[in-house]
Design an enzyme around this catalytic site. Structure first.
Site, short mmCIF file in Angstrom:
data_model
loop_
_atom_site.label_atom_id
_atom_site.label_comp_id
_atom_site.label_asym_id
_atom_site.label_seq_id
_atom_site.Cartn_x
_atom_site.Cartn_y
_atom_site.Cartn_z
N THR A 179 0.83 -1.22 0.00
CA THR A 179 0.00 0.00 0.00
C THR A 179 0.86 1.26 0.00
O THR A 179 0.34 2.37 -0.09
CB THR A 179 -0.97 0.03 1.21
OG1 THR A 179 -0.22 -0.03 2.42
CG2 THR A 179 -1.95 -1.12 1.17
N ASP B 220 9.33 -7.59 3.07
CA ASP B 220 8.08 -7.77 3.80
C ASP B 220 8.41 -8.13 5.25
O ASP B 220 9.14 -9.10 5.50
CB ASP B 220 7.29 -8.90 3.13
CG ASP B 220 5.88 -9.03 3.65
OD1 ASP B 220 5.68 -8.82 4.87
OD2 ASP B 220 4.99 -9.34 2.85
N VAL B 221 7.88 -7.38 6.19
CA VAL B 221 8.22 -7.62 7.61
C VAL B 221 7.71 -8.97 8.12
O VAL B 221 8.14 -9.40 9.20
CB VAL B 221 7.67 -6.52 8.55
CG1 VAL B 221 8.50 -5.27 8.48
CG2 VAL B 221 6.20 -6.25 8.33
N TYR C 93 -7.75 -6.07 11.55
CA TYR C 93 -6.84 -4.95 11.84
C TYR C 93 -6.80 -4.69 13.35
O TYR C 93 -5.73 -4.60 13.95
CB TYR C 93 -7.34 -3.71 11.10
CG TYR C 93 -6.47 -2.49 11.25
CD1 TYR C 93 -5.18 -2.46 10.72
CD2 TYR C 93 -6.95 -1.34 11.87
CE1 TYR C 93 -4.39 -1.32 10.83
CE2 TYR C 93 -6.18 -0.19 11.98
CZ TYR C 93 -4.90 -0.18 11.45
OH TYR C 93 -4.13 0.95 11.55
N LYS D 83 -3.53 -5.26 15.76
CA LYS D 83 -2.88 -4.16 16.48
C LYS D 83 -2.93 -4.39 17.99
O LYS D 83 -2.00 -4.01 18.72
CB LYS D 83 -3.54 -2.83 16.12
CG LYS D 83 -3.24 -2.36 14.70
CD LYS D 83 -1.78 -1.94 14.51
CE LYS D 83 -1.54 -1.31 13.15
NZ LYS D 83 -0.14 -0.91 12.93
N TYR E 217 7.82 -7.72 25.29
CA TYR E 217 9.25 -7.53 25.02
C TYR E 217 9.84 -6.48 25.96
O TYR E 217 11.00 -6.59 26.38
CB TYR E 217 9.50 -7.13 23.55
CG TYR E 217 9.83 -8.30 22.68
CD1 TYR E 217 8.87 -9.27 22.40
CD2 TYR E 217 11.10 -8.47 22.14
CE1 TYR E 217 9.16 -10.37 21.60
CE2 TYR E 217 11.40 -9.56 21.34
CZ TYR E 217 10.43 -10.51 21.08
OH TYR E 217 10.73 -11.59 20.29
N THR F 266 -5.76 10.43 10.81
CA THR F 266 -4.78 11.43 10.39
C THR F 266 -4.87 11.60 8.88
O THR F 266 -5.16 10.64 8.17
CB THR F 266 -3.37 10.96 10.82
OG1 THR F 266 -3.37 10.83 12.24
CG2 THR F 266 -2.29 11.96 10.42
#
Ligand code: UDP
Length: 311
Positions: free
Chosen positions: A35, A56-57, A145, A149, A159, A175
Protein backbone atom coordinates in the site's frame (compact mmCIF):
# COMPACT_ATOMS: atom_id res chain seq x y z
CA UNK A 1 20.68 7.99 15.06
CA UNK A 2 20.31 5.23 12.48
CA UNK A 3 16.58 4.46 12.29
CA UNK A 4 14.65 1.70 10.52
CA UNK A 5 11.13 2.68 9.44
CA UNK A 6 9.04 -0.33 8.45
CA UNK A 7 6.26 0.77 6.12
CA UNK A 8 8.36 3.84 5.43
CA UNK A 9 7.04 4.24 1.87
CA UNK A 10 3.50 4.72 3.17
CA UNK A 11 1.67 7.91 4.10
CA UNK A 12 2.83 8.25 7.71
CA UNK A 13 6.10 6.34 7.36
CA UNK A 14 7.37 8.60 4.58
CA UNK A 15 6.53 11.79 6.50
CA UNK A 16 8.39 10.36 9.49
CA UNK A 17 11.38 9.51 7.30
CA UNK A 18 11.45 13.13 6.07
CA UNK A 19 11.31 14.47 9.61
CA UNK A 20 14.07 12.17 10.86
CA UNK A 21 16.33 13.17 7.97
CA UNK A 22 15.60 16.86 8.62
CA UNK A 23 16.72 16.28 12.23
CA UNK A 24 20.03 14.87 10.97
CA UNK A 25 19.32 11.15 11.35
CA UNK A 26 19.97 8.35 8.88
CA UNK A 27 16.92 6.36 7.76
CA UNK A 28 16.47 2.87 6.36
CA UNK A 29 13.04 2.18 4.91
CA UNK A 30 11.73 -1.37 4.67
CA UNK A 31 8.49 -1.65 2.69
CA UNK A 32 6.90 -4.28 0.45
CA UNK A 33 5.02 -1.52 -1.46
CA UNK A 34 1.67 -3.28 -0.97
CA UNK A 35 0.00 0.00 0.00
CA UNK A 36 3.08 2.27 0.06
CA UNK A 37 4.66 3.99 -2.93
CA UNK A 38 8.28 4.76 -3.75
CA UNK A 39 7.16 8.18 -4.98
CA UNK A 40 6.51 9.13 -1.34
CA UNK A 41 10.24 8.73 -0.70
CA UNK A 42 11.51 10.85 -3.61
CA UNK A 43 12.56 13.68 -1.31
CA UNK A 44 14.04 11.40 1.34
CA UNK A 45 16.06 9.34 -1.15
CA UNK A 46 17.41 12.46 -2.88
CA UNK A 47 19.10 13.57 0.36
CA UNK A 48 21.44 10.56 0.41
CA UNK A 49 20.46 9.96 4.06
CA UNK A 50 17.81 7.36 3.21
CA UNK A 51 18.17 3.80 1.98
CA UNK A 52 15.25 1.79 0.62
CA UNK A 53 14.94 -1.96 1.02
CA UNK A 54 12.03 -3.75 -0.63
CA UNK A 55 10.93 -6.41 1.78
CA UNK A 56 8.08 -7.77 3.80
CA UNK A 57 8.22 -7.62 7.61
CA UNK A 58 6.33 -10.91 7.87
CA UNK A 59 9.54 -12.58 6.59
CA UNK A 60 12.77 -12.66 8.63
CA UNK A 61 14.33 -9.17 8.66
CA UNK A 62 18.07 -8.69 8.44
CA UNK A 63 19.66 -5.22 8.47
CA UNK A 64 23.43 -4.70 8.29
CA UNK A 65 25.09 -2.41 10.80
CA UNK A 66 23.88 -0.74 13.98
CA UNK A 67 20.34 0.54 14.60
CA UNK A 68 19.26 3.00 17.28
CA UNK A 69 15.51 2.86 16.72
CA UNK A 70 12.93 0.75 14.89
CA UNK A 71 9.71 2.55 13.98
CA UNK A 72 7.20 -0.15 13.10
CA UNK A 73 4.69 1.44 10.72
CA UNK A 74 4.15 -1.40 8.24
CA UNK A 75 0.49 -2.37 7.83
CA UNK A 76 -2.45 -1.72 5.58
CA UNK A 77 -4.37 0.98 7.48
CA UNK A 78 -7.55 1.80 5.61
CA UNK A 79 -10.67 -0.31 6.17
CA UNK A 80 -10.88 -1.01 2.42
CA UNK A 81 -7.24 -2.17 2.29
CA UNK A 82 -7.42 -4.38 5.32
CA UNK A 83 -10.58 -6.04 4.05
CA UNK A 84 -8.84 -6.90 0.78
CA UNK A 85 -5.59 -7.94 2.53
CA UNK A 86 -7.19 -9.44 5.62
CA UNK A 87 -4.80 -12.33 6.25
CA UNK A 88 -1.75 -10.26 5.43
CA UNK A 89 -2.95 -7.55 7.84
CA UNK A 90 -3.11 -10.15 10.61
CA UNK A 91 0.33 -11.46 9.67
CA UNK A 92 1.87 -7.98 9.64
CA UNK A 93 0.51 -7.21 13.11
CA UNK A 94 1.56 -10.58 14.52
CA UNK A 95 4.57 -12.04 12.63
CA UNK A 96 5.74 -8.64 11.37
CA UNK A 97 5.72 -7.09 14.81
CA UNK A 98 7.49 -10.14 16.24
CA UNK A 99 10.24 -9.86 13.60
CA UNK A 100 10.60 -6.10 14.07
CA UNK A 101 10.85 -6.57 17.86
CA UNK A 102 13.43 -9.32 17.46
CA UNK A 103 15.50 -7.02 15.28
CA UNK A 104 15.26 -4.14 17.78
CA UNK A 105 16.27 -6.52 20.57
CA UNK A 106 19.34 -7.89 18.80
CA UNK A 107 20.47 -4.37 17.85
CA UNK A 108 19.76 -2.93 21.32
CA UNK A 109 17.52 -0.38 19.59
CA UNK A 110 14.44 1.49 20.81
CA UNK A 111 11.13 0.37 19.31
CA UNK A 112 8.05 2.38 18.48
CA UNK A 113 4.83 0.63 17.50
CA UNK A 114 2.28 2.43 15.35
CA UNK A 115 -0.93 1.34 17.02
CA UNK A 116 -4.37 2.77 16.41
CA UNK A 117 -7.59 4.14 17.85
CA UNK A 118 -9.11 0.95 16.41
CA UNK A 119 -7.92 -0.86 19.54
CA UNK A 120 -10.91 0.89 21.17
CA UNK A 121 -13.25 -0.63 18.53
CA UNK A 122 -16.75 0.87 18.64
CA UNK A 123 -16.09 2.66 21.92
CA UNK A 124 -18.47 2.73 24.86
CA UNK A 125 -16.40 5.41 26.62
CA UNK A 126 -16.12 8.82 25.01
CA UNK A 127 -13.65 10.44 24.43
CA UNK A 128 -11.21 7.54 24.61
CA UNK A 129 -8.45 7.64 27.25
CA UNK A 130 -5.54 5.19 27.12
CA UNK A 131 -6.85 3.17 30.08
CA UNK A 132 -10.04 2.23 28.20
CA UNK A 133 -9.78 -1.40 27.03
CA UNK A 134 -12.12 -1.07 24.09
CA UNK A 135 -15.09 -2.76 22.50
CA UNK A 136 -13.86 -4.86 19.58
CA UNK A 137 -15.65 -7.56 17.59
CA UNK A 138 -12.87 -10.11 16.98
CA UNK A 139 -14.67 -11.83 14.09
CA UNK A 140 -16.14 -8.75 12.41
CA UNK A 141 -14.60 -7.42 9.18
CA UNK A 142 -12.50 -4.84 11.07
CA UNK A 143 -11.29 -7.48 13.55
CA UNK A 144 -8.35 -8.39 11.28
CA UNK A 145 -6.84 -4.95 11.84
CA UNK A 146 -8.07 -4.26 15.36
CA UNK A 147 -6.97 -7.59 16.80
CA UNK A 148 -3.66 -7.52 14.91
CA UNK A 149 -2.88 -4.16 16.48
CA UNK A 150 -4.04 -5.31 19.91
CA UNK A 151 -1.76 -8.34 19.62
CA UNK A 152 1.05 -6.04 18.46
CA UNK A 153 0.59 -3.92 21.59
CA UNK A 154 0.61 -7.07 23.75
CA UNK A 155 3.82 -8.49 22.27
CA UNK A 156 5.54 -5.09 22.33
CA UNK A 157 4.72 -4.75 26.03
CA UNK A 158 5.90 -8.32 26.67
CA UNK A 159 9.25 -7.53 25.02
CA UNK A 160 9.53 -4.50 27.25
CA UNK A 161 8.76 -6.52 30.40
CA UNK A 162 10.80 -9.61 29.56
CA UNK A 163 13.73 -8.16 27.58
CA UNK A 164 13.70 -4.61 28.91
CA UNK A 165 13.21 -3.34 25.35
CA UNK A 166 12.82 0.44 25.13
CA UNK A 167 9.27 0.32 23.82
CA UNK A 168 6.90 3.10 22.74
CA UNK A 169 3.31 2.62 21.63
CA UNK A 170 1.43 5.37 19.83
CA UNK A 171 -2.32 5.01 19.29
CA UNK A 172 -2.92 7.02 16.16
CA UNK A 173 -6.36 8.53 15.55
CA UNK A 174 -7.60 9.54 12.07
CA UNK A 175 -4.78 11.43 10.39
CA UNK A 176 -4.80 13.09 6.97
CA UNK A 177 -2.57 15.03 4.64
CA UNK A 178 -0.55 14.85 1.43
CA UNK A 179 0.55 11.34 0.32
CA UNK A 180 -2.63 9.59 1.40
CA UNK A 181 -3.31 7.18 -1.43
CA UNK A 182 -6.03 8.46 -3.75
CA UNK A 183 -7.92 5.18 -3.88
CA UNK A 184 -7.34 3.96 -0.34
CA UNK A 185 -11.07 4.29 0.35
CA UNK A 186 -10.84 6.41 3.47
CA UNK A 187 -13.13 9.32 3.98
CA UNK A 188 -10.56 12.09 3.44
CA UNK A 189 -9.30 11.03 -0.02
CA UNK A 190 -12.79 9.89 -1.04
CA UNK A 191 -14.51 13.20 -0.25
CA UNK A 192 -11.72 15.40 -1.64
CA UNK A 193 -11.47 13.45 -4.89
CA UNK A 194 -15.24 13.31 -5.31
CA UNK A 195 -15.46 17.08 -4.78
CA UNK A 196 -12.59 17.78 -7.20
CA UNK A 197 -14.05 15.47 -9.86
CA UNK A 198 -17.53 17.00 -9.52
CA UNK A 199 -19.05 13.81 -8.21
CA UNK A 200 -21.46 13.55 -5.25
CA UNK A 201 -19.86 12.88 -1.85
CA UNK A 202 -20.60 9.38 -0.55
CA UNK A 203 -21.68 9.56 3.08
CA UNK A 204 -22.03 6.12 4.64
CA UNK A 205 -25.12 5.61 6.80
CA UNK A 206 -26.83 8.78 8.04
CA UNK A 207 -23.47 10.52 8.54
CA UNK A 208 -24.04 11.00 12.26
CA UNK A 209 -20.97 8.92 13.15
CA UNK A 210 -18.10 11.10 14.35
CA UNK A 211 -14.35 11.27 13.71
CA UNK A 212 -11.62 13.71 14.73
CA UNK A 213 -9.04 14.56 12.06
CA UNK A 214 -5.38 15.30 12.79
CA UNK A 215 -3.06 16.90 10.23
CA UNK A 216 0.00 14.75 9.48
CA UNK A 217 2.60 17.34 10.58
CA UNK A 218 1.03 17.48 14.04
CA UNK A 219 1.11 13.71 14.32
CA UNK A 220 4.74 13.49 13.23
CA UNK A 221 5.70 16.10 15.84
CA UNK A 222 3.98 14.02 18.54
CA UNK A 223 5.71 10.82 17.43
CA UNK A 224 9.11 12.52 17.34
CA UNK A 225 8.58 13.73 20.90
CA UNK A 226 7.39 10.30 22.04
CA UNK A 227 10.57 8.67 20.68
CA UNK A 228 12.52 10.81 23.11
CA UNK A 229 10.25 10.25 26.13
CA UNK A 230 10.92 7.47 28.62
CA UNK A 231 7.38 6.11 28.55
CA UNK A 232 6.55 2.52 27.70
CA UNK A 233 2.76 2.55 27.81
CA UNK A 234 0.40 3.57 25.00
CA UNK A 235 -0.10 7.25 24.22
CA UNK A 236 -3.00 8.61 22.14
CA UNK A 237 -2.12 11.09 19.40
CA UNK A 238 -4.83 12.79 17.40
CA UNK A 239 -6.84 15.95 17.12
CA UNK A 240 -9.69 16.24 19.64
CA UNK A 241 -11.81 18.38 17.29
CA UNK A 242 -14.70 15.98 16.72
CA UNK A 243 -17.35 16.26 14.02
CA UNK A 244 -19.95 14.15 12.30
CA UNK A 245 -19.10 12.74 8.87
CA UNK A 246 -21.93 14.86 7.46
CA UNK A 247 -20.30 18.00 8.89
CA UNK A 248 -16.97 16.87 7.51
CA UNK A 249 -18.51 16.44 4.03
CA UNK A 250 -19.76 20.02 4.24
CA UNK A 251 -16.30 21.28 5.27
CA UNK A 252 -14.78 19.53 2.24
CA UNK A 253 -17.39 21.03 -0.11
CA UNK A 254 -16.63 24.49 1.29
CA UNK A 255 -12.86 24.04 1.13
CA UNK A 256 -12.93 22.81 -2.48
CA UNK A 257 -15.57 25.32 -3.62
CA UNK A 258 -17.67 22.42 -4.89
CA UNK A 259 -21.47 22.60 -5.19
CA UNK A 260 -21.88 18.85 -5.34
CA UNK A 261 -24.60 16.94 -3.52
CA UNK A 262 -24.22 14.35 -0.78
CA UNK A 263 -25.44 10.79 -1.50
CA UNK A 264 -26.02 8.13 1.12
CA UNK A 265 -24.39 4.71 0.91
CA UNK A 266 -24.69 1.72 3.20
CA UNK A 267 -22.86 1.98 6.51
CA UNK A 268 -20.02 -0.60 6.71
CA UNK A 269 -20.39 -3.34 9.35
CA UNK A 270 -19.06 -2.37 12.82
CA UNK A 271 -18.26 1.20 11.73
CA UNK A 272 -17.46 2.97 15.03
CA UNK A 273 -20.22 5.45 15.95
CA UNK A 274 -17.95 7.91 17.71
CA UNK A 275 -14.22 8.56 17.95
CA UNK A 276 -12.33 11.31 19.73
CA UNK A 277 -8.94 11.07 21.40
CA UNK A 278 -8.43 12.04 25.00
CA UNK A 279 -4.99 13.66 24.59
CA UNK A 280 -4.48 14.60 28.25
CA UNK A 281 -1.58 12.17 28.55
CA UNK A 282 0.22 13.46 25.44
CA UNK A 283 -0.18 17.02 26.73
CA UNK A 284 1.28 16.17 30.14
CA UNK A 285 3.99 13.81 28.96
CA UNK A 286 5.10 15.44 25.71
CA UNK A 287 3.81 19.00 26.01
CA UNK A 288 2.08 18.19 22.71
CA UNK A 289 -1.17 19.23 21.15
CA UNK A 290 -2.20 19.74 17.53
CA UNK A 291 -1.66 23.23 16.10
CA UNK A 292 -2.82 22.92 12.48
CA UNK A 293 -6.50 23.75 12.11
CA UNK A 294 -8.79 21.85 9.79
CA UNK A 295 -9.10 24.58 7.12
CA UNK A 296 -5.33 24.92 6.82
CA UNK A 297 -4.78 21.15 6.76
CA UNK A 298 -7.57 20.61 4.25
CA UNK A 299 -6.20 23.33 1.95
CA UNK A 300 -2.78 21.64 1.86
CA UNK A 301 -4.31 18.20 1.31
CA UNK A 302 -6.63 19.44 -1.44
CA UNK A 303 -3.64 21.10 -3.15
CA UNK A 304 -1.82 17.75 -3.08
CA UNK A 305 -4.77 15.84 -4.54
CA UNK A 306 -5.25 18.45 -7.29
CA UNK A 307 -1.64 17.77 -8.32
CA UNK A 308 -2.19 14.00 -8.23
CA UNK A 309 -5.26 14.23 -10.45
CA UNK A 310 -3.36 16.31 -13.01
CA UNK A 311 -0.50 13.80 -13.25
N1 UDP B 1 -17.01 7.22 5.21
C1 UDP B 1 -17.99 7.84 4.46
N2 UDP B 1 -17.81 7.93 3.11
C2 UDP B 1 -16.69 7.46 2.48
C3 UDP B 1 -15.68 6.86 3.25
C4 UDP B 1 -15.86 6.74 4.62
O1 UDP B 1 -19.02 8.28 4.98
O2 UDP B 1 -16.62 7.62 1.24
C5 UDP B 1 -17.18 7.15 6.68
C6 UDP B 1 -16.95 5.78 7.29
O3 UDP B 1 -18.15 5.04 7.29
C7 UDP B 1 -16.51 6.15 8.68
C8 UDP B 1 -15.76 7.47 8.50
O4 UDP B 1 -16.21 7.99 7.25
O5 UDP B 1 -17.62 6.38 9.52
C9 UDP B 1 -14.24 7.34 8.49
O6 UDP B 1 -13.93 6.32 7.61
P1 UDP B 1 -12.44 5.95 7.20
O7 UDP B 1 -12.54 4.85 6.18
O8 UDP B 1 -11.73 7.16 6.82
O9 UDP B 1 -11.72 5.37 8.48
P2 UDP B 1 -12.17 4.87 9.94
O10 UDP B 1 -12.16 6.08 10.78
O11 UDP B 1 -13.54 4.26 9.87
O12 UDP B 1 -11.14 3.89 10.29
Amino acid sequence: MRVLVTGGAGFLGSHLADRLIAEGHEVIVLDNLLTGRLKNLEGALSTGACEFIKGDVTQFISIDGPLDFVLHFASPASPVDYLIHSIHTLKVGALGTHNALGLAKVKGAGFLLASTSEVYGDPLIHPQPEDYWGNVNPIGPRGVYDEAKRYAEAITTAYHRVHDLKARIVRIFNTYGPRMRMNDGRVVPNFILQALRNEPLTVYGDGSQTRSFCYVDDLVEGIYRLMQAEHFEPVNLGNPLEMTILEFAERVLLATGSHEKIVRKELPVDDPKVRQPDIGKAKRLLGWEPVVDLDEGLAKTIGYFRGEIEL
